[in-house]
Scaffold this motif. Sequence first.
Motif, mmCIF file in Angstrom:
data_model
loop_
_atom_site.group_PDB
_atom_site.id
_atom_site.type_symbol
_atom_site.label_atom_id
_atom_site.label_comp_id
_atom_site.label_asym_id
_atom_site.label_seq_id
_atom_site.Cartn_x
_atom_site.Cartn_y
_atom_site.Cartn_z
ATOM 1 N N SER A 194 -5.519 9.755 -2.147
ATOM 2 C CA SER A 194 -6.499 8.739 -1.764
ATOM 3 C C SER A 194 -6.773 8.887 -0.274
ATOM 4 O O SER A 194 -5.837 9.098 0.515
ATOM 5 N N LEU A 230 -8.344 9.264 -6.222
ATOM 6 C CA LEU A 230 -8.671 7.877 -6.512
ATOM 7 C C LEU A 230 -10.161 7.595 -6.366
ATOM 8 O O LEU A 230 -10.788 8.007 -5.379
ATOM 9 N N ARG A 258 -4.274 1.959 -8.931
ATOM 10 C CA ARG A 258 -5.635 1.752 -8.425
ATOM 11 C C ARG A 258 -6.649 2.652 -9.103
ATOM 12 O O ARG A 258 -7.861 2.505 -8.878
ATOM 13 N N HIS A 259 -6.173 3.599 -9.901
ATOM 14 C CA HIS A 259 -7.062 4.576 -10.510
ATOM 15 C C HIS A 259 -7.651 3.997 -11.794
ATOM 16 O O HIS A 259 -6.924 3.540 -12.665
ATOM 17 N N THR A 284 0.849 -1.189 0.000
ATOM 18 C CA THR A 284 0.000 0.000 0.000
ATOM 19 C C THR A 284 0.886 1.242 0.000
ATOM 20 O O THR A 284 2.098 1.148 0.251
ATOM 21 N N PRO A 285 0.311 2.412 -0.252
ATOM 22 C CA PRO A 285 1.127 3.631 -0.203
ATOM 23 C C PRO A 285 1.854 3.809 1.136
ATOM 24 O O PRO A 285 3.038 4.172 1.158
ATOM 25 N N THR A 336 1.610 10.028 4.090
ATOM 26 C CA THR A 336 0.778 8.830 4.192
ATOM 27 C C THR A 336 0.441 8.575 5.656
ATOM 28 O O THR A 336 1.247 8.847 6.557
ATOM 29 N N LEU A 360 -0.678 4.364 -6.124
ATOM 30 C CA LEU A 360 -1.971 5.030 -6.218
ATOM 31 C C LEU A 360 -2.525 4.984 -7.639
ATOM 32 O O LEU A 360 -3.707 4.662 -7.854
ATOM 33 N N PRO A 416 -10.447 4.339 -3.095
ATOM 34 C CA PRO A 416 -9.473 4.684 -2.048
ATOM 35 C C PRO A 416 -8.864 3.444 -1.401
ATOM 36 O O PRO A 416 -9.473 2.369 -1.370
ATOM 37 N N VAL A 417 -7.660 3.608 -0.886
ATOM 38 C CA VAL A 417 -7.000 2.530 -0.161
ATOM 39 C C VAL A 417 -7.612 2.429 1.224
ATOM 40 O O VAL A 417 -7.642 3.416 1.978
#
Length: 388
Positions: free
Chosen positions: A311, A337, A384-385, A270-271, A359, A381, A340-341
């Motif tokens: 995000s 995004l 995921r977009h 993840t970010p 983050t 990120l 979102p995460v």
Amino acid sequence: MPRTHDTGTAAVTIDAVLAGRLVRPLFQPIVELSTRTVVGLEGLARGPAGSDLEFPDRLFAAAGAAGVLGELDMLCFERALEGAMAAPVAPPLLFANGEPAVMDQPLSPRLLELLASGPSFRTILEYTERALPAVPGSLLRLAGQIQLFGNAVALDDVGVDPMSLAFLPVLEPEVIKLDMSLIRDPHAAHTRTVAAVVHAEAQRTGALVIAEGIETEDDLVTARDLGAHWGQGWLFGRPGPLDTVRHPYNPEAAAALRRPRPGFHQPAGTPFEIAAARAPRREATREAVVAELARVRDIAARDDATVVVASCSETIAARLGVPLYELAGRARSTIILDRPVDGELAVAIIGAGHGYAATLAGADLVTTGDLPTVAAVARVLLNRHTRG
């Protein structure tokens, strides 16, 4: 009714071009500037000779009007590969262009077949900077697929739009192509800024720099002064059939290109995990988070060519009460995004040669101004977009 594009010359339909695979590949040499040996060829598309769709502007306009731009773009790529693979002596490298408007389409079965057959040369897919804000996620996914076959990516037309400099560390291409406008105006402040950022990126990543539009010996000197290793332009040859290339091939060219890095454009984690692996954590008090978001806004406000990617999960957004769109400042492109995460807040802001990321996950906050780390956060990120 057949979809024609008639301008007074021999009429041909775009459907006929596609059905008959009537795209003709021409090739323009790319040379090593110090030796003038050919390091690669750029494949350029033409329609049927003597027809109203012979030249690329009309050919692609007709395809766009007919809604078949993606099919034409893929056919052009296929025909360039077929032409180079059929040559008695294969080029060291083959450069092929991707149309930004259809960059999110999957590779065609024929193109996959050609790539999987193991050509003796590496292929470099060129993205123009117009693709960067339009389909950033698709651009990274396609770059990842190209790398799986041992091939490479290039960022074309660098210098036309300052935003391309912001995306350089995100894409981290094997090749950076300086737009010909820089050669025409080498003493302009903009040209020197672009050259400095590109030089720093090339030093950091090992990317090779190509100058486009070299027409005279003076242009060649300018190209080398701007940091170009390789060059392209009428001084070395105009687009034509393969047998018109007049300089010898450089068999060492492919070795000069950085090796492929499968998975680089789709980093795992993840970010927050990416950032926390490279920078220290601290307590994510509301005051600390709000202060960091204000810092992001300030950075975006300094430069109208920055890119912001953000995000934020619903729970964190409700807790902070700070709308993500307010972080944009004067940013040229802001990407929020649509997926979102979960459980994280992540904001990456990148400009020409600089970046910053914040983050948050749980009770921990990680911030960093290290450009490679910020770029890695942005890659996570952007993958995921899903929106164009």
